[in-house]
Write a protein that holds these residues in place. Structure first.
Motif, PDB file in Angstrom:
ATOM      1  N   GLY A  62      -3.466  15.030  25.515  1.00  0.00           N
ATOM      2  CA  GLY A  62      -3.918  15.744  24.325  1.00  0.00           C
ATOM      3  C   GLY A  62      -2.987  16.862  23.876  1.00  0.00           C
ATOM      4  N   HIS A  63      -2.398  17.571  24.847  1.00  0.00           N
ATOM      5  CA  HIS A  63      -1.659  18.791  24.477  1.00  0.00           C
ATOM      6  C   HIS A  63      -0.382  18.525  23.699  1.00  0.00           C
ATOM      7  CE1 HIS A  63       1.599  18.598  27.544  1.00  0.00           C
ATOM      8  NE2 HIS A  63       0.726  17.854  28.184  1.00  0.00           N
ATOM      9  N   LYS A  64       0.125  17.296  23.767  1.00  0.00           N
ATOM     10  CA  LYS A  64       1.343  16.976  23.008  1.00  0.00           C
ATOM     11  C   LYS A  64       1.008  16.509  21.590  1.00  0.00           C
ATOM     12  CE  LYS A  64       3.764  15.386  27.132  1.00  0.00           C
ATOM     13  NZ  LYS A  64       4.851  16.301  27.472  1.00  0.00           N
ATOM     14  N   MET A  65      -0.280  16.358  21.306  1.00  0.00           N
ATOM     15  CA  MET A  65      -0.695  15.869  19.981  1.00  0.00           C
ATOM     16  C   MET A  65      -1.647  16.863  19.318  1.00  0.00           C
ATOM     17  SD  MET A  65      -2.989  12.630  21.292  1.00  0.00           S
ATOM     18  CE  MET A  65      -3.858  12.346  19.754  1.00  0.00           C
ATOM     19  N   MET A  66      -1.313  18.157  19.506  1.00  0.00           N
ATOM     20  CA  MET A  66      -2.027  19.245  18.848  1.00  0.00           C
ATOM     21  C   MET A  66      -3.366  19.563  19.485  1.00  0.00           C
ATOM     22  SD  MET A  66      -1.345  18.406  14.876  1.00  0.00           S
ATOM     23  CE  MET A  66       0.294  17.974  14.299  1.00  0.00           C
ATOM     24  N   GLY A  67      -3.715  18.849  20.554  1.00  0.00           N
ATOM     25  CA  GLY A  67      -4.985  19.102  21.224  1.00  0.00           C
ATOM     26  C   GLY A  67      -4.807  20.101  22.359  1.00  0.00           C
ATOM     27  N   PRO A  68      -5.908  20.395  23.060  1.00  0.00           N
ATOM     28  CA  PRO A  68      -5.860  21.346  24.172  1.00  0.00           C
ATOM     29  C   PRO A  68      -5.139  20.769  25.391  1.00  0.00           C
ATOM     30  CG  PRO A  68      -8.112  21.004  23.365  1.00  0.00           C
ATOM     31  CD  PRO A  68      -7.264  19.939  22.752  1.00  0.00           C
ATOM     32  N   THR A  69      -4.768  21.640  26.314  1.00  0.00           N
ATOM     33  CA  THR A  69      -4.311  21.165  27.618  1.00  0.00           C
ATOM     34  C   THR A  69      -5.532  20.715  28.417  1.00  0.00           C
ATOM     35  OG1 THR A  69      -4.435  23.441  28.392  1.00  0.00           O
ATOM     36  CG2 THR A  69      -2.259  22.648  27.749  1.00  0.00           C
ATOM     37  N   GLY A  70      -5.286  19.999  29.496  1.00  0.00           N
ATOM     38  CA  GLY A  70      -6.375  19.610  30.395  1.00  0.00           C
ATOM     39  C   GLY A  70      -7.168  18.411  29.935  1.00  0.00           C
ATOM     40  N   ILE A  71      -6.712  17.734  28.893  1.00  0.00           N
ATOM     41  CA  ILE A  71      -7.396  16.525  28.429  1.00  0.00           C
ATOM     42  C   ILE A  71      -6.358  15.470  28.076  1.00  0.00           C
ATOM     43  CG2 ILE A  71      -7.554  17.389  26.033  1.00  0.00           C
ATOM     44  CD1 ILE A  71     -10.380  15.337  27.349  1.00  0.00           C
ATOM     45  N   GLY A  72      -6.651  14.261  28.484  1.00  0.00           N
ATOM     46  CA  GLY A  72      -5.779  13.142  28.137  1.00  0.00           C
ATOM     47  C   GLY A  72      -6.611  11.883  28.150  1.00  0.00           C
ATOM     48  N   VAL A  73      -5.964  10.771  27.948  1.00  0.00           N
ATOM     49  CA  VAL A  73      -6.706   9.524  27.772  1.00  0.00           C
ATOM     50  C   VAL A  73      -6.058   8.394  28.551  1.00  0.00           C
ATOM     51  CG1 VAL A  73      -7.300   7.736  26.076  1.00  0.00           C
ATOM     52  CG2 VAL A  73      -7.610  10.162  25.496  1.00  0.00           C
ATOM     53  N   LEU A  74      -6.918   7.616  29.185  1.00  0.00           N
ATOM     54  CA  LEU A  74      -6.496   6.277  29.599  1.00  0.00           C
ATOM     55  C   LEU A  74      -7.340   5.302  28.802  1.00  0.00           C
ATOM     56  CD1 LEU A  74      -4.933   4.268  31.343  1.00  0.00           C
ATOM     57  CD2 LEU A  74      -6.886   4.275  32.903  1.00  0.00           C
ATOM     58  N   TRP A  75      -6.662   4.489  27.991  1.00  0.00           N
ATOM     59  CA  TRP A  75      -7.354   3.367  27.366  1.00  0.00           C
ATOM     60  C   TRP A  75      -6.986   2.114  28.148  1.00  0.00           C
ATOM     61  CZ3 TRP A  75      -5.191  -1.144  25.631  1.00  0.00           C
ATOM     62  CH2 TRP A  75      -6.080  -2.060  25.045  1.00  0.00           C
ATOM     63  N   GLY A  76      -7.960   1.230  28.337  1.00  0.00           N
ATOM     64  CA  GLY A  76      -7.664  -0.043  29.003  1.00  0.00           C
ATOM     65  C   GLY A  76      -8.517  -1.149  28.430  1.00  0.00           C
ATOM     66  N   ARG A  77      -8.078  -2.373  28.623  1.00  0.00           N
ATOM     67  CA  ARG A  77      -8.909  -3.510  28.211  1.00  0.00           C
ATOM     68  C   ARG A  77     -10.160  -3.533  29.082  1.00  0.00           C
ATOM     69  NH1 ARG A  77      -6.527  -6.082  24.459  1.00  0.00           N
ATOM     70  NH2 ARG A  77      -4.259  -6.059  24.414  1.00  0.00           N
ATOM     71  N   ARG A  78     -11.276  -3.814  28.434  1.00  0.00           N
ATOM     72  CA  ARG A  78     -12.561  -3.683  29.119  1.00  0.00           C
ATOM     73  C   ARG A  78     -12.624  -4.498  30.420  1.00  0.00           C
ATOM     74  NH1 ARG A  78     -18.158  -2.565  28.908  1.00  0.00           N
ATOM     75  NH2 ARG A  78     -18.214  -1.411  26.991  1.00  0.00           N
ATOM     76  N   GLU A  79     -12.166  -5.759  30.355  1.00  0.00           N
ATOM     77  CA  GLU A  79     -12.304  -6.590  31.560  1.00  0.00           C
ATOM     78  C   GLU A  79     -11.464  -6.047  32.718  1.00  0.00           C
ATOM     79  OE1 GLU A  79     -11.141  -7.433  28.662  1.00  0.00           O
ATOM     80  OE2 GLU A  79      -9.294  -8.622  28.797  1.00  0.00           O
ATOM     81  N   LEU A  80     -10.356  -5.406  32.379  1.00  0.00           N
ATOM     82  CA  LEU A  80      -9.527  -4.817  33.438  1.00  0.00           C
ATOM     83  C   LEU A  80     -10.202  -3.567  33.991  1.00  0.00           C
ATOM     84  CD1 LEU A  80      -5.941  -5.208  31.907  1.00  0.00           C
ATOM     85  CD2 LEU A  80      -7.179  -6.739  33.445  1.00  0.00           C
ATOM     86  N   LEU A  81     -10.698  -2.723  33.089  1.00  0.00           N
ATOM     87  CA  LEU A  81     -11.378  -1.500  33.537  1.00  0.00           C
ATOM     88  C   LEU A  81     -12.586  -1.847  34.402  1.00  0.00           C
ATOM     89  CD1 LEU A  81     -11.275   0.642  30.257  1.00  0.00           C
ATOM     90  CD2 LEU A  81      -9.880   0.977  32.306  1.00  0.00           C
ATOM     91  N   GLU A  82     -13.305  -2.877  33.990  1.00  0.00           N
ATOM     92  CA  GLU A  82     -14.514  -3.245  34.733  1.00  0.00           C
ATOM     93  C   GLU A  82     -14.184  -3.799  36.116  1.00  0.00           C
ATOM     94  OE1 GLU A  82     -16.650  -5.667  31.947  1.00  0.00           O
ATOM     95  OE2 GLU A  82     -17.760  -3.915  31.183  1.00  0.00           O
ATOM     96  N   SER A  83     -12.966  -4.275  36.262  1.00  0.00           N
ATOM     97  CA  SER A  83     -12.589  -4.842  37.561  1.00  0.00           C
ATOM     98  C   SER A  83     -12.049  -3.779  38.511  1.00  0.00           C
ATOM     99  CB  SER A  83     -11.519  -5.923  37.353  1.00  0.00           C
ATOM    100  OG  SER A  83     -10.272  -5.304  37.032  1.00  0.00           O
ATOM    101  N   MET A  84     -11.943  -2.530  38.013  1.00  0.00           N
ATOM    102  CA  MET A  84     -11.286  -1.497  38.821  1.00  0.00           C
ATOM    103  C   MET A  84     -12.302  -0.633  39.565  1.00  0.00           C
ATOM    104  SD  MET A  84      -8.474  -0.470  35.911  1.00  0.00           S
ATOM    105  CE  MET A  84      -8.312   1.228  36.360  1.00  0.00           C
TER     106      MET A  84
END
Ligand code: PMP
Length: 412
Positions: A225-247
């Protein structure tokens, strides 16, 4: 639509004088960006009005906090073209996101016969987690070659995939040192044909250009987040649902469970399974506001603005005979360089004395520094609030460096 040409007014921190009374020229957004007033206010407003923990309460504030947090998740999903907000996991930043994929997706699956493909231009946060996986599983790390201009040698990538052992391909969308923008779609298609999963480090691309996970075809996307005008301490992992569900979850604790017994537990659905404990709620709200701000500028226009700035910077710096520029002509909005005979830290210090903020060092890319055969570089990085006058200020400040050290001095 907000106007890029006047958006500088929205960033309070940019309007100050620094060292020696010079007006600040901020050219370090690749390290972290400044925040528009709307982001600062969204976070402050959350604390002033809605502050409560999420998901667990039935009272008014808890409901508002939950709605704000989940609203931010929806905004982020929209921003990266993800149809399902549940596939957006809030983490601390790109580093945590990449570690989560490495540890939770790759480590349980990989063994000594498997290979992980990386590139030598990766940030340490997309190298070290994979080294850890390789050490834990016996999997082998393989590297795509670089061409002399700092782009990927795609035939060497092909050859690695032809071996038939590659299970994971992890690479950066945009290099934080060279500015190289990698051909994600093409590389993802090729990886999928070889049966590999694609992990994209979007820390330097999501803030600066349109990123659409469906169009790019990656399987995971990590960003901060902090490199895109957002706060520090927040970021994102996006994943395909079937992969996330298998983790399996990486962290255990509150929120990530469905049912807890004394000896075992069952886990919550995606994304909560990966968000153990109280999440960074206000930071997520701030990130949501950052996304809205970027959308109001339009990501195509953000990219076009930076393209113009970086072309101008390359032209001006290219006219300085003792400035060595690294990376390809076609690139994201940053320039890494060295001034012949002057240590990059000295360059950055003298620039700072004139109010020009740049970064000097290895930029968390030590293997790339070795490939460039330098210990460090100076990096000037741009964002929407930078102007051609900022580039002029950089060039003027570099003239002072040359005056102090003598142009074309022999390297120390
Ligand atoms: N990848 C790249 C390409 C980066 O530039 C950075 C930050 N410099 C990261 C990953 C790590 O981001 P963070 O420190 O916010 O986790």
């Amino acid at each position: 639509m907000r106007c890029i040409e006047t958006c500088r007014e929205d960033f309070p921190a940019l309007h100050q004088t620094v060292t020696g009374g010079h007006p600040l020229v901020y050219l370090d957004s690749a390290a972290t960006s400044h925040k528009p007033r709307s982001v600062i206010e969204a976070e402050a407003r959350f604390y002033q009005r809605d502050n409560a923990n999420v998901h667990r309460g039935v009272h008014a504030l808890a409901e508002r906090a939950t709605e704000a947090y989940e609203g931010a998740r929806r905004a982020v999903a929209r921003f990266i073209g993800a149809p399902d907000p549940a596939c957006v996991i809030f983490v601390r930043g790109a580093t945590e996101a990449l570690n989560l994929v490495a540890r939770s997706y790759a480590q349980p699956r990989l063994g000594p016969d498997d290979e992980i493909v990386l590139t030598p231009m990766e940030h340490h946060s997309n190298l070290v987690p994979w080294q850890m996986v390789a050490q834990a599983t016996g999997a082998r790390l393989r590297y795509v070659d670089l061409l002399p201009d700092g782009t990927l040698d795609l035939p060497s990538y092909e050859r690695l995939l032809e071996g038939g052992r590659v299970r994971v391909v992890a690479f950066t969308h945009q290099s934080n040192v060279l500015g190289t923008i990698n051909p994600v779609r093409e590389m993802a298609e090729r990886a999928h044909r070889a049966g590999a999963v694609v992990v994209l480090d979007g820390a330097q691309s999501v803030p600066h250009q349109p990123v659409d996970v469906e169009r790019l075809g990656c399987d995971f996307l990590a960003f901060s987040g902090h490199k895109m005008m957002g706060p520090t301490g927040i970021g994102v992992l996006w994943g395909r649902r079937e992969l996330l569900e298998s983790m399996p979850p990486l962290f255990g604790g509150g929120e990530m469970i469905r049912e807890v017994g004394l000896f075992e537990s069952t886990y919550n659905d995606v994304p909560y399974r990966f968000e153990a404990g109280t999440p960074p709620i206000a930071q997520a709200v701030g990130l949501g506001a950052a996304v809205e701000y970027l959308e109001s500028l339009g990501m195509e226009r953000v990219r076009a603005h930076e393209e113009r700035l970086v072309a101008y910077a390359l032209e001006r710096l290219g006219q300085m005979p003792d400035v060595r520029i690294y990376g390809p002509r076609e690139r994201g909005g940053l320039v890494s360089f060295n001034v012949e005979g002057v240590h990059p830290h000295d360059v950055a210090t003298i620039l700072d004395q004139q109010g020009v903020a740049v970064r000097a060092g290895h930029h968390c890319a030590q293997p790339l520094m070795r490939w460039l055969d330098v210990a460090a570089t100076v990096r000037a990085s741009f964002y929407v609030y930078n102007t051609p006058e900022d580039v002029d200020a950089l060039v003027r400040a570099l003239e002072a460096v040359r005056a102090i050290f003598g142009a074309g001095a022999t390297p120390r």
